[in-house]
Design an enzyme around this catalytic site. Sequence first.
Site, short mmCIF file in Angstrom:
data_model
loop_
_atom_site.label_atom_id
_atom_site.label_comp_id
_atom_site.label_asym_id
_atom_site.label_seq_id
_atom_site.Cartn_x
_atom_site.Cartn_y
_atom_site.Cartn_z
N SER A 107 17.47 117.97 115.05
CA SER A 107 16.64 116.94 114.40
C SER A 107 15.88 116.06 115.39
CB SER A 107 17.50 116.08 113.48
OG SER A 107 18.60 115.57 114.21
N ASP B 163 22.22 104.62 112.28
CA ASP B 163 21.67 105.72 113.08
C ASP B 163 21.09 105.17 114.38
OD1 ASP B 163 20.38 107.87 114.21
OD2 ASP B 163 19.22 108.41 112.42
N HIS C 118 18.61 109.00 116.32
CA HIS C 118 17.20 109.34 116.08
C HIS C 118 16.32 108.12 116.40
CE1 HIS C 118 19.46 112.12 113.39
NE2 HIS C 118 18.61 112.97 113.93
#
Length: 357
Positions: free
Chosen positions: A113, A335, A338
Amino acid sequence: MELRVTTSLILIFSILLSPLMALKSSSSSSSLSGGCDLFQGNWVLDYSYPLYNESTCPFLEKEFNCVNNGRPDRFYLKYRWQPHGAGCRLSRFDGRNFLEKLRGKTIMFVGDSLSRNQWLSMLCMIHSSVPKANHAVNISVIQDMTTYTFTDYGLKVTYHHNLYLVDIVKKRYGRVLNLDTVTAGKMWLDVDYLVFNTWHWWNRRGASQPFDYIQDGTRIYKDMDRTVAFGKAIVTWGRWVDQNIVPNKTKVFFQGISPSHYNGTDWGDSKSKSCSGQKIPLLTSTYPGASLPALTVLKNSLKTIKKPVTLLDITTLSLLRKDGHPSAYGLGVMDCSHWCLAGVPDTWNILLYNLML
Ligand SMILES: *[C@@H]1O[C@H](CO)[C@@H](O)[C@H](O)[C@H]1NC(C)=O
Ligand SMILES: *[C@@H]1O[C@H](CO)[C@@H](O)[C@H](O)[C@H]1NC(C)=O
Ligand SMILES: *[C@@H]1O[C@H](CO)[C@@H](O)[C@H](O)[C@H]1NC(C)=O
Ligand SMILES: *[C@@H]1O[C@H](CO)[C@@H](O)[C@H](O)[C@H]1NC(C)=O
Protein backbone atom coordinates in the site's frame (compact mmCIF):
# COMPACT_ATOMS: atom_id res chain seq x y z
CA MET A 1 -2.76 -0.71 8.33
CA GLU A 2 0.91 -1.50 7.97
CA LEU A 3 3.00 -2.78 10.80
CA ARG A 4 4.98 -0.29 12.77
CA VAL A 5 8.64 0.26 12.21
CA THR A 6 10.06 1.65 15.40
CA THR A 7 13.65 2.16 14.45
CA SER A 8 14.88 4.89 12.21
CA LEU A 9 17.73 6.15 10.18
CA ILE A 10 20.88 8.16 10.54
CA LEU A 11 22.90 6.42 7.87
CA ILE A 12 23.48 8.85 5.09
CA PHE A 13 24.03 7.22 1.75
CA SER A 14 24.52 8.97 -1.48
CA ILE A 15 22.58 8.48 -4.64
CA LEU A 16 23.34 9.30 -8.20
CA LEU A 17 21.70 12.07 -10.07
CA SER A 18 21.62 9.95 -13.18
CA PRO A 19 19.42 6.86 -13.16
CA LEU A 20 21.57 5.45 -15.94
CA MET A 21 24.45 4.84 -13.58
CA ALA A 22 24.48 1.86 -11.28
CA LEU A 23 23.66 2.25 -7.63
CA LYS A 24 26.74 0.39 -6.54
CA SER A 25 29.06 3.01 -7.93
CA SER A 26 27.53 5.71 -5.73
CA SER A 27 29.79 5.48 -2.73
CA SER A 28 30.22 9.10 -1.74
CA SER A 29 28.41 12.31 -2.51
CA SER A 30 31.61 13.88 -3.85
CA SER A 31 31.41 11.48 -6.78
CA LEU A 32 27.96 12.69 -7.74
CA SER A 33 27.53 14.81 -10.80
CA GLY A 34 27.56 18.40 -9.62
CA GLY A 35 28.11 17.20 -6.04
CA CYS A 36 24.36 16.88 -5.69
CA ASP A 37 22.69 14.35 -3.45
CA LEU A 38 18.97 14.94 -3.85
CA PHE A 39 18.19 12.94 -0.71
CA GLN A 40 20.19 15.06 1.72
CA GLY A 41 18.50 18.30 2.68
CA ASN A 42 15.74 19.71 4.84
CA TRP A 43 12.10 20.75 4.68
CA VAL A 44 11.27 24.43 4.11
CA LEU A 45 7.95 26.24 4.26
CA ASP A 46 6.63 27.07 0.80
CA TYR A 47 3.20 28.65 0.54
CA SER A 48 2.92 27.65 -3.13
CA TYR A 49 2.41 24.09 -1.88
CA PRO A 50 0.57 21.68 -2.04
CA LEU A 51 0.86 20.81 -5.74
CA TYR A 52 -2.82 19.88 -6.03
CA ASN A 53 -6.13 20.30 -4.27
CA GLU A 54 -7.09 16.89 -2.90
CA SER A 55 -10.81 17.62 -3.23
CA THR A 56 -10.49 18.00 -7.00
CA CYS A 57 -8.38 14.86 -7.57
CA PRO A 58 -10.86 12.23 -8.78
CA PHE A 59 -8.52 9.30 -8.06
CA LEU A 60 -7.83 9.91 -4.40
CA GLU A 61 -8.98 7.19 -1.99
CA LYS A 62 -10.50 7.96 1.40
CA GLU A 63 -7.60 6.27 3.16
CA PHE A 64 -5.20 9.07 2.23
CA ASN A 65 -7.55 12.05 1.94
CA CYS A 66 -6.84 13.55 5.34
CA VAL A 67 -8.41 16.97 4.66
CA ASN A 68 -11.65 15.36 3.57
CA ASN A 69 -11.54 13.06 6.61
CA GLY A 70 -11.52 16.11 8.87
CA ARG A 71 -7.86 16.73 9.63
CA PRO A 72 -8.01 20.28 11.03
CA ASP A 73 -4.39 21.50 10.61
CA ARG A 74 -2.99 22.52 7.21
CA PHE A 75 0.68 23.35 7.72
CA TYR A 76 1.77 19.81 6.82
CA LEU A 77 0.71 20.59 3.23
CA LYS A 78 3.11 23.55 2.97
CA TYR A 79 6.57 22.00 3.05
CA ARG A 80 8.96 21.59 0.15
CA TRP A 81 12.07 19.37 0.17
CA GLN A 82 15.25 21.40 -0.29
CA PRO A 83 18.39 19.36 -1.13
CA HIS A 84 21.57 20.82 0.37
CA GLY A 85 24.29 20.71 -2.26
CA ALA A 86 25.24 23.97 -3.95
CA GLY A 87 23.73 23.94 -7.43
CA CYS A 88 21.46 21.13 -6.30
CA ARG A 89 18.19 22.15 -7.87
CA LEU A 90 15.07 20.08 -7.74
CA SER A 91 12.81 20.92 -10.66
CA ARG A 92 9.21 21.57 -9.77
CA PHE A 93 6.87 18.89 -11.11
CA ASP A 94 5.48 19.96 -14.49
CA GLY A 95 2.69 17.56 -15.46
CA ARG A 96 2.46 18.79 -19.04
CA ASN A 97 6.19 18.33 -19.59
CA PHE A 98 5.92 14.91 -17.98
CA LEU A 99 3.07 13.83 -20.28
CA GLU A 100 4.85 15.15 -23.37
CA LYS A 101 8.17 13.48 -22.55
CA LEU A 102 6.52 10.19 -21.60
CA ARG A 103 4.09 9.97 -24.50
CA GLY A 104 3.24 6.31 -25.14
CA LYS A 105 5.25 5.08 -22.13
CA THR A 106 4.29 2.96 -19.13
CA ILE A 107 5.15 3.59 -15.50
CA MET A 108 4.43 0.80 -13.03
CA PHE A 109 4.51 0.92 -9.24
CA VAL A 110 4.88 -2.58 -7.78
CA GLY A 111 4.48 -3.24 -4.07
CA ASP A 112 2.28 -2.87 -1.01
CA SER A 113 0.00 0.00 0.00
CA LEU A 114 2.95 2.39 0.24
CA SER A 115 3.30 1.91 -3.51
CA ARG A 116 -0.41 2.65 -3.87
CA ASN A 117 0.18 5.79 -1.81
CA GLN A 118 2.88 6.95 -4.28
CA TRP A 119 0.88 5.87 -7.35
CA LEU A 120 -2.20 7.87 -6.30
CA SER A 121 0.02 10.86 -5.55
CA MET A 122 1.44 10.69 -9.07
CA LEU A 123 -2.03 10.43 -10.62
CA CYS A 124 -3.19 13.51 -8.70
CA MET A 125 -0.04 15.45 -9.62
CA ILE A 126 -0.45 14.71 -13.33
CA HIS A 127 -4.19 15.34 -13.26
CA SER A 128 -3.93 18.74 -11.59
CA SER A 129 -1.33 20.14 -13.95
CA VAL A 130 -3.04 19.60 -17.31
CA PRO A 131 -6.15 21.34 -18.57
CA LYS A 132 -9.40 19.42 -18.35
CA ALA A 133 -9.69 18.73 -22.08
CA ASN A 134 -6.38 16.92 -22.13
CA HIS A 135 -6.61 14.39 -19.40
CA ALA A 136 -9.20 11.87 -20.45
CA VAL A 137 -8.44 8.77 -18.43
CA ASN A 138 -9.22 5.14 -19.19
CA ILE A 139 -9.16 2.81 -16.20
CA SER A 140 -8.50 -0.89 -16.55
CA VAL A 141 -8.28 -3.46 -13.75
CA ILE A 142 -6.74 -6.88 -14.44
CA GLN A 143 -6.33 -9.04 -11.35
CA ASP A 144 -3.97 -7.16 -9.01
CA MET A 145 -3.10 -4.48 -11.56
CA THR A 146 -4.89 -1.18 -11.99
CA THR A 147 -3.90 1.00 -14.93
CA TYR A 148 -4.90 4.59 -15.57
CA THR A 149 -4.20 5.65 -19.15
CA PHE A 150 -3.98 9.36 -19.94
CA THR A 151 -5.49 8.71 -23.35
CA ASP A 152 -4.44 11.94 -25.10
CA TYR A 153 -0.81 11.05 -24.43
CA GLY A 154 -0.99 7.25 -24.24
CA LEU A 155 0.78 7.40 -20.88
CA LYS A 156 -0.09 4.43 -18.66
CA VAL A 157 0.39 4.66 -14.91
CA THR A 158 -0.08 1.26 -13.25
CA TYR A 159 -0.21 -0.06 -9.71
CA HIS A 160 0.57 -3.75 -9.25
CA HIS A 161 -0.41 -4.82 -5.74
CA ASN A 162 2.32 -7.26 -4.67
CA LEU A 163 3.29 -7.56 -1.01
CA TYR A 164 6.60 -9.43 -1.08
CA LEU A 165 7.79 -9.36 -4.75
CA VAL A 166 8.78 -13.03 -4.25
CA ASP A 167 6.10 -15.75 -4.41
CA ILE A 168 3.61 -17.15 -1.97
CA VAL A 169 2.90 -20.73 -3.11
CA LYS A 170 -0.07 -22.78 -1.93
CA LYS A 171 1.02 -26.29 -0.90
CA ARG A 172 -0.87 -29.19 0.59
CA TYR A 173 0.48 -28.32 4.06
CA GLY A 174 0.05 -24.55 3.87
CA ARG A 175 1.08 -21.28 2.21
CA VAL A 176 4.82 -20.97 1.60
CA LEU A 177 6.66 -17.69 1.15
CA ASN A 178 9.36 -18.77 -1.32
CA LEU A 179 12.41 -16.51 -1.08
CA ASP A 180 13.81 -17.85 -4.38
CA THR A 181 11.13 -17.27 -7.00
CA VAL A 182 9.59 -14.19 -8.64
CA THR A 183 6.75 -15.54 -10.78
CA ALA A 184 5.04 -12.13 -10.90
CA GLY A 185 8.01 -10.87 -12.91
CA LYS A 186 6.27 -11.82 -16.14
CA MET A 187 3.86 -8.94 -15.47
CA TRP A 188 6.70 -6.41 -15.35
CA LEU A 189 8.30 -7.06 -18.73
CA ASP A 190 8.27 -4.31 -21.37
CA VAL A 191 7.43 -1.55 -18.89
CA ASP A 192 9.44 1.66 -19.37
CA TYR A 193 9.74 2.70 -15.71
CA LEU A 194 9.40 0.24 -12.84
CA VAL A 195 9.24 1.46 -9.23
CA PHE A 196 9.37 -1.38 -6.67
CA ASN A 197 8.81 -1.49 -2.94
CA THR A 198 8.40 -4.14 -0.25
CA TRP A 199 9.11 -4.15 3.47
CA HIS A 200 6.12 -3.35 5.69
CA TRP A 201 4.59 -6.82 5.36
CA TRP A 202 7.77 -8.66 6.29
CA ASN A 203 7.04 -8.06 9.97
CA ARG A 204 3.43 -9.21 9.86
CA ARG A 205 2.63 -12.01 12.28
CA GLY A 206 -0.48 -13.72 13.53
CA ALA A 207 -3.78 -13.63 11.67
CA SER A 208 -2.73 -11.02 9.09
CA GLN A 209 0.44 -12.89 8.07
CA PRO A 210 -0.47 -14.31 4.63
CA PHE A 211 1.88 -17.34 4.73
CA ASP A 212 2.53 -20.32 7.04
CA TYR A 213 6.12 -21.25 6.13
CA ILE A 214 9.20 -19.65 4.61
CA GLN A 215 11.23 -21.53 1.98
CA ASP A 216 14.90 -20.68 1.51
CA GLY A 217 16.57 -22.91 -1.08
CA THR A 218 15.51 -26.48 -0.41
CA ARG A 219 14.77 -25.83 3.27
CA ILE A 220 11.38 -24.94 4.67
CA TYR A 221 11.18 -23.04 7.95
CA LYS A 222 8.28 -22.33 10.27
CA ASP A 223 9.79 -18.88 10.70
CA MET A 224 13.09 -17.05 10.44
CA ASP A 225 14.54 -13.58 11.08
CA ARG A 226 12.32 -11.41 8.94
CA THR A 227 14.94 -8.79 8.10
CA VAL A 228 17.27 -11.56 6.89
CA ALA A 229 14.41 -13.08 4.84
CA PHE A 230 13.69 -9.65 3.34
CA GLY A 231 17.35 -9.30 2.31
CA LYS A 232 17.30 -12.70 0.60
CA ALA A 233 14.12 -11.77 -1.28
CA ILE A 234 15.70 -8.56 -2.54
CA VAL A 235 18.70 -10.55 -3.81
CA THR A 236 16.27 -12.91 -5.61
CA TRP A 237 14.41 -9.95 -7.07
CA GLY A 238 17.77 -8.50 -8.15
CA ARG A 239 18.55 -11.74 -9.98
CA TRP A 240 15.25 -11.33 -11.81
CA VAL A 241 16.35 -7.79 -12.76
CA ASP A 242 19.70 -9.06 -14.06
CA GLN A 243 18.05 -11.82 -16.07
CA ASN A 244 15.14 -9.85 -17.53
CA ILE A 245 15.69 -6.10 -17.66
CA VAL A 246 16.91 -4.54 -20.90
CA PRO A 247 18.53 -1.35 -19.54
CA ASN A 248 18.03 0.75 -22.66
CA LYS A 249 14.32 -0.10 -22.56
CA THR A 250 13.45 -0.18 -18.85
CA LYS A 251 14.64 1.99 -15.96
CA VAL A 252 14.34 0.34 -12.57
CA PHE A 253 13.84 2.19 -9.28
CA PHE A 254 13.47 0.87 -5.76
CA GLN A 255 11.26 3.07 -3.58
CA GLY A 256 13.32 2.51 -0.43
CA ILE A 257 11.96 2.08 3.07
CA SER A 258 9.05 4.29 4.04
CA PRO A 259 9.24 4.87 7.81
CA SER A 260 6.48 4.89 10.45
CA HIS A 261 6.17 7.12 13.54
CA TYR A 262 4.73 5.27 16.51
CA ASN A 263 7.28 6.15 19.19
CA GLY A 264 7.98 9.79 20.03
CA THR A 265 11.20 8.85 21.82
CA ASP A 266 12.67 8.44 18.33
CA TRP A 267 12.19 12.14 17.58
CA GLY A 268 12.94 13.42 21.07
CA ASP A 269 9.38 13.61 22.36
CA SER A 270 8.92 10.75 24.83
CA LYS A 271 5.35 11.81 25.60
CA SER A 272 4.13 11.04 22.07
CA LYS A 273 2.97 7.45 21.68
CA SER A 274 2.17 7.91 17.99
CA CYS A 275 2.07 10.55 15.26
CA SER A 276 -1.24 11.83 16.63
CA GLY A 277 -1.28 15.61 16.96
CA GLN A 278 2.02 16.13 15.10
CA LYS A 279 1.59 19.32 13.07
CA ILE A 280 5.09 20.22 11.87
CA PRO A 281 8.12 18.32 10.51
CA LEU A 282 11.55 18.14 12.05
CA LEU A 283 13.39 20.97 10.32
CA THR A 284 16.80 19.38 10.79
CA SER A 285 18.54 17.33 8.08
CA THR A 286 19.16 14.23 10.20
CA TYR A 287 16.77 12.19 12.29
CA PRO A 288 17.60 11.73 15.97
CA GLY A 289 16.32 8.11 16.19
CA ALA A 290 18.34 4.97 15.57
CA SER A 291 19.09 3.76 12.05
CA LEU A 292 16.71 1.39 10.29
CA PRO A 293 18.17 -2.14 9.96
CA ALA A 294 15.97 -2.92 6.93
CA LEU A 295 17.52 -0.03 5.00
CA THR A 296 21.04 -1.32 5.59
CA VAL A 297 19.94 -4.80 4.47
CA LEU A 298 18.22 -3.33 1.41
CA LYS A 299 21.32 -1.38 0.37
CA ASN A 300 23.55 -4.42 0.78
CA SER A 301 21.18 -6.58 -1.26
CA LEU A 302 20.92 -3.97 -4.02
CA LYS A 303 24.73 -4.06 -4.34
CA THR A 304 24.49 -7.65 -5.64
CA ILE A 305 22.62 -6.45 -8.75
CA LYS A 306 24.67 -5.89 -11.91
CA LYS A 307 22.10 -3.97 -13.96
CA PRO A 308 21.36 -0.33 -13.07
CA VAL A 309 18.85 0.08 -10.24
CA THR A 310 18.30 3.52 -8.71
CA LEU A 311 17.37 3.66 -5.05
CA LEU A 312 14.78 6.35 -4.42
CA ASP A 313 16.24 6.89 -0.98
CA ILE A 314 13.22 8.48 0.68
CA THR A 315 13.80 7.18 4.22
CA THR A 316 15.52 10.16 5.87
CA LEU A 317 13.35 12.84 4.30
CA SER A 318 10.24 10.88 5.29
CA LEU A 319 11.51 10.21 8.83
CA LEU A 320 11.58 13.98 9.31
CA ARG A 321 7.84 14.09 8.48
CA LYS A 322 6.25 12.83 11.71
CA ASP A 323 3.44 15.26 10.77
CA GLY A 324 2.74 13.62 7.40
CA HIS A 325 0.69 10.56 8.39
CA PRO A 326 -3.12 10.26 8.43
CA SER A 327 -3.14 9.49 12.21
CA ALA A 328 -6.89 9.36 13.00
CA TYR A 329 -7.81 11.02 9.67
CA GLY A 330 -7.40 7.98 7.43
CA LEU A 331 -9.58 4.92 7.78
CA GLY A 332 -10.27 5.67 11.44
CA VAL A 333 -7.56 3.54 13.08
CA MET A 334 -4.36 5.29 14.18
CA ASP A 335 -2.27 5.21 10.99
CA CYS A 336 1.30 6.44 11.33
CA SER A 337 2.58 4.30 8.42
CA HIS A 338 0.85 5.65 5.32
CA TRP A 339 0.90 9.29 4.25
CA CYS A 340 -1.74 11.96 3.69
CA LEU A 341 -2.27 13.13 0.11
CA ALA A 342 -1.46 15.81 -0.78
CA GLY A 343 1.71 15.20 1.20
CA VAL A 344 5.04 13.43 1.53
CA PRO A 345 4.68 10.98 -1.43
CA ASP A 346 4.34 14.02 -3.72
CA THR A 347 7.98 14.72 -2.85
CA TRP A 348 8.94 11.10 -3.60
CA ASN A 349 7.42 11.68 -7.04
CA ILE A 350 9.19 15.01 -7.52
CA LEU A 351 12.46 13.17 -6.86
CA LEU A 352 11.43 10.38 -9.23
CA TYR A 353 10.52 12.98 -11.87
CA ASN A 354 13.93 14.63 -11.52
CA LEU A 355 15.69 11.27 -11.83
CA MET A 356 13.54 10.10 -14.76
CA LEU A 357 13.80 13.13 -17.03
C1 LIG B 1 -10.14 22.89 -3.17
O1 LIG B 1 -11.26 22.75 -4.01
C2 LIG B 1 -12.49 22.86 -3.30
C3 LIG B 1 -13.61 22.49 -4.27
O2 LIG B 1 -13.46 23.18 -5.46
C4 LIG B 1 -12.61 24.29 -2.75
O3 LIG B 1 -13.81 24.41 -2.01
C5 LIG B 1 -11.43 24.54 -1.81
O4 LIG B 1 -11.44 25.88 -1.36
C6 LIG B 1 -10.13 24.28 -2.54
N1 LIG B 1 -9.04 24.34 -1.56
C7 LIG B 1 -7.98 25.13 -1.74
C8 LIG B 1 -6.96 25.10 -0.65
O5 LIG B 1 -7.83 25.83 -2.72
C1 LIG C 1 -9.92 1.36 -22.26
O1 LIG C 1 -9.07 0.23 -22.00
C2 LIG C 1 -9.65 -1.01 -22.35
C3 LIG C 1 -8.72 -2.10 -21.88
O2 LIG C 1 -7.42 -1.87 -22.37
C4 LIG C 1 -9.93 -1.05 -23.86
O3 LIG C 1 -10.56 -2.26 -24.17
C5 LIG C 1 -10.83 0.13 -24.22
O4 LIG C 1 -11.01 0.17 -25.62
C6 LIG C 1 -10.23 1.45 -23.75
N1 LIG C 1 -11.18 2.53 -23.98
C7 LIG C 1 -10.80 3.70 -24.49
C8 LIG C 1 -11.88 4.73 -24.61
O5 LIG C 1 -9.64 3.95 -24.81
C1 LIG D 1 19.35 -1.97 -26.69
O1 LIG D 1 20.60 -2.62 -26.53
C2 LIG D 1 20.73 -3.78 -27.33
C3 LIG D 1 22.04 -4.47 -26.97
O2 LIG D 1 23.07 -3.54 -26.78
C4 LIG D 1 20.65 -3.37 -28.82
O3 LIG D 1 20.78 -4.54 -29.63
C5 LIG D 1 19.33 -2.70 -29.07
O4 LIG D 1 19.26 -2.23 -30.38
C6 LIG D 1 19.12 -1.54 -28.11
N1 LIG D 1 17.76 -1.07 -28.27
C7 LIG D 1 17.49 0.22 -28.33
C8 LIG D 1 16.03 0.56 -28.42
O5 LIG D 1 18.32 1.10 -28.28
C1 LIG E 1 10.13 3.77 22.38
O1 LIG E 1 11.52 3.77 22.12
C2 LIG E 1 12.31 3.76 23.31
C3 LIG E 1 13.77 3.93 22.90
O2 LIG E 1 14.11 3.00 21.89
C4 LIG E 1 12.04 2.47 24.08
O3 LIG E 1 12.80 2.46 25.27
C5 LIG E 1 10.56 2.38 24.40
O4 LIG E 1 10.28 1.13 25.02
C6 LIG E 1 9.71 2.53 23.15
N1 LIG E 1 8.31 2.62 23.50
C7 LIG E 1 7.39 1.82 22.99
C8 LIG E 1 5.99 2.05 23.45
O5 LIG E 1 7.66 0.94 22.18
